[in-house]
Design a protein around this motif. Sequence first.
Motif, PDB file in Angstrom:
ATOM      1  N   VAL A 137      -3.840   8.980  11.932  1.00  0.00           N
ATOM      2  CA  VAL A 137      -4.051   7.534  12.069  1.00  0.00           C
ATOM      3  C   VAL A 137      -2.746   6.792  11.800  1.00  0.00           C
ATOM      4  N   HIS A 138      -2.648   5.600  12.367  1.00  0.00           N
ATOM      5  CA  HIS A 138      -1.389   4.861  12.346  1.00  0.00           C
ATOM      6  C   HIS A 138      -1.594   3.439  11.855  1.00  0.00           C
ATOM      7  N   ASP A 139      -0.864   3.088  10.808  1.00  0.00           N
ATOM      8  CA  ASP A 139      -0.842   1.708  10.316  1.00  0.00           C
ATOM      9  C   ASP A 139      -2.244   1.247   9.870  1.00  0.00           C
ATOM     10  N   TYR A 140      -2.316  -0.021   9.448  1.00  0.00           N
ATOM     11  CA  TYR A 140      -3.582  -0.475   8.881  1.00  0.00           C
ATOM     12  C   TYR A 140      -4.727  -0.432   9.886  1.00  0.00           C
ATOM     13  N   HIS A 141      -4.383  -0.462  11.172  1.00  0.00           N
ATOM     14  CA  HIS A 141      -5.427  -0.574  12.194  1.00  0.00           C
ATOM     15  C   HIS A 141      -6.423   0.583  12.154  1.00  0.00           C
ATOM     16  N   THR A 142      -5.941   1.769  11.866  1.00  0.00           N
ATOM     17  CA  THR A 142      -6.864   2.910  11.826  1.00  0.00           C
ATOM     18  C   THR A 142      -6.848   3.616  10.468  1.00  0.00           C
ATOM     19  N   ALA A 143      -6.117   3.058   9.502  1.00  0.00           N
ATOM     20  CA  ALA A 143      -5.946   3.725   8.204  1.00  0.00           C
ATOM     21  C   ALA A 143      -7.292   4.043   7.544  1.00  0.00           C
TER      22      ALA A 143
END
Length: 495
Positions: A137-143
């Motif tokens: 997962v990448h960055d807050y968007h999918t954290a």
Amino acid sequence: MNILVGAAELAPFAKAGGLADVVAALARQWAAMGHRVLVVLPKYRMIDAPEWGFQPIEPAVAVPMGQTVEYARLWLGTLPQSAARVCLLDAPHYFDREGIYGNPEGYPDNDRRYIFLSRALLELAQVLGFSPDILHVHDYHTAVAAELLRRFYRRTPQFYKTASVLTVHNVAFQGITDPARVLPLLGIPWEEFYPGSLWEYYGAVNLLKVGILAADKLSTVSPSYAWEIRHTALGEGLQGVLSVRGADLVGILNGVDYEEWSPERDRYLPVPYSAEFLAGKELNKQRLLTEWAGLPEAEAQAPVPLLGMVTRLTDQKGIDLLLHALEPLVQHLGVRFALLGSGAGHYESFFRYLASRYSRQVFVYIGYNEPLAHRIIAAADFLLMPSRYEPCGLTQMYALRYGTIPIVRAVGGLRDTVRDYDPISGTGWGFCFADYTPEALFGTVQYALSFYGAEPHWERLRRNAMACDFSIRRSAEQYLQLFEWALEKVRAERA
Ligand code: ADP
């Protein structure tokens, strides 16, 4: 390995910055190495799915959102020139909108939009029968998907062995939001919301923090940035949390997809060139100056240094230094300056103003333009990146391959990729400054210009730059190593 990737951007379908390039380049690289890759991306309005060869599939995916279930249609396709599969999440009420995040402030329901993406990621893997070894997962968007995996999905056979890895591309974006909105959506009881808990962050919920604490392994996009976010204010309030996870956090430098970014085979360049044919670079400069900047031929051929920038116009990129330094550079040092960018209105107006005032020296395109990005990077003699902070930065690595000499502030990934030119030994391929001041920027540009056209330095600088290898292959291999460690950790925890 089976690798399930969730991201808010993916080139060439939806791109706001480097995140899109890196997610795509990694997926392509892993697929080429024989891994099975599935990247999940929202179907934003800008993505013409049939045009890109996507097919709608049955059934729809059902996504639990609090007490209700919401549905999204799925479209399956692949990354261009790759076996990596891409699944578009078609939920018009969230994603059929202008742009990606809703600039400049962001859509007020971005928390909900990306929680939906995070949850759908895990649900649709089941619909598609894809059993991942790794959830990346990448960055807050999918954290938050890392925590959802741990909490709700790891007991299912599909995810029994799945390990999660969170990559932080920019710690400044955290997804800080109202617990009353999102805890019920995520199915988290209020008892778990108290100071010091996973979910609490100064009275709010911080989606990135949740991911940082939940993921089995963490990475960020350069070794220097990995250190800076733990030990300096660049951690943006998450220094403590990142330090708690310090042993599981590594810095993996982003890489370049040289299929896309090489002057020998760049489809956007009027004249392809290489280190053996640097005259071709000169021709690109002249063509840009006549065709795009509108200079007469004779003027375009004059040996005047051209500084280029391709960038989001935000505080991060050090644009405020240019507010003070650019006019003196143009006036006193006589340079030409080409900018492609968009972002904050006051920065856009500033560049428009300078372009109208110095119409034969300052050339500006406000907006997003992929072909022009390639042409400016190829045509410029120097690339300017005076960033306030820079997690990795791709543009300077592109510039190097095109023999365009980077002038950068020594911070984050810029520090890791740009080595100062040493005229005595003839080593190095750029110019760095440390202080975040217009004077430091001006002085460094002035020093760099002293090498412009001055042989043997000028050719050596360009050759050194073009010989740098920041290929995505190396990054992809380092990620695979990190994935192995994550899997080991999950196995050990189970045992
Ligand atoms: P960031 O991700 O912080 O924006 P990077 O240097 O990592 O910075 O990546 C920026 C990417 O976006 C590069 O591929 C660059 O070429 C591209 N880019 C930025 N602004 C524009 C623009 N206005 N038009 C086209 N490409 C752009």
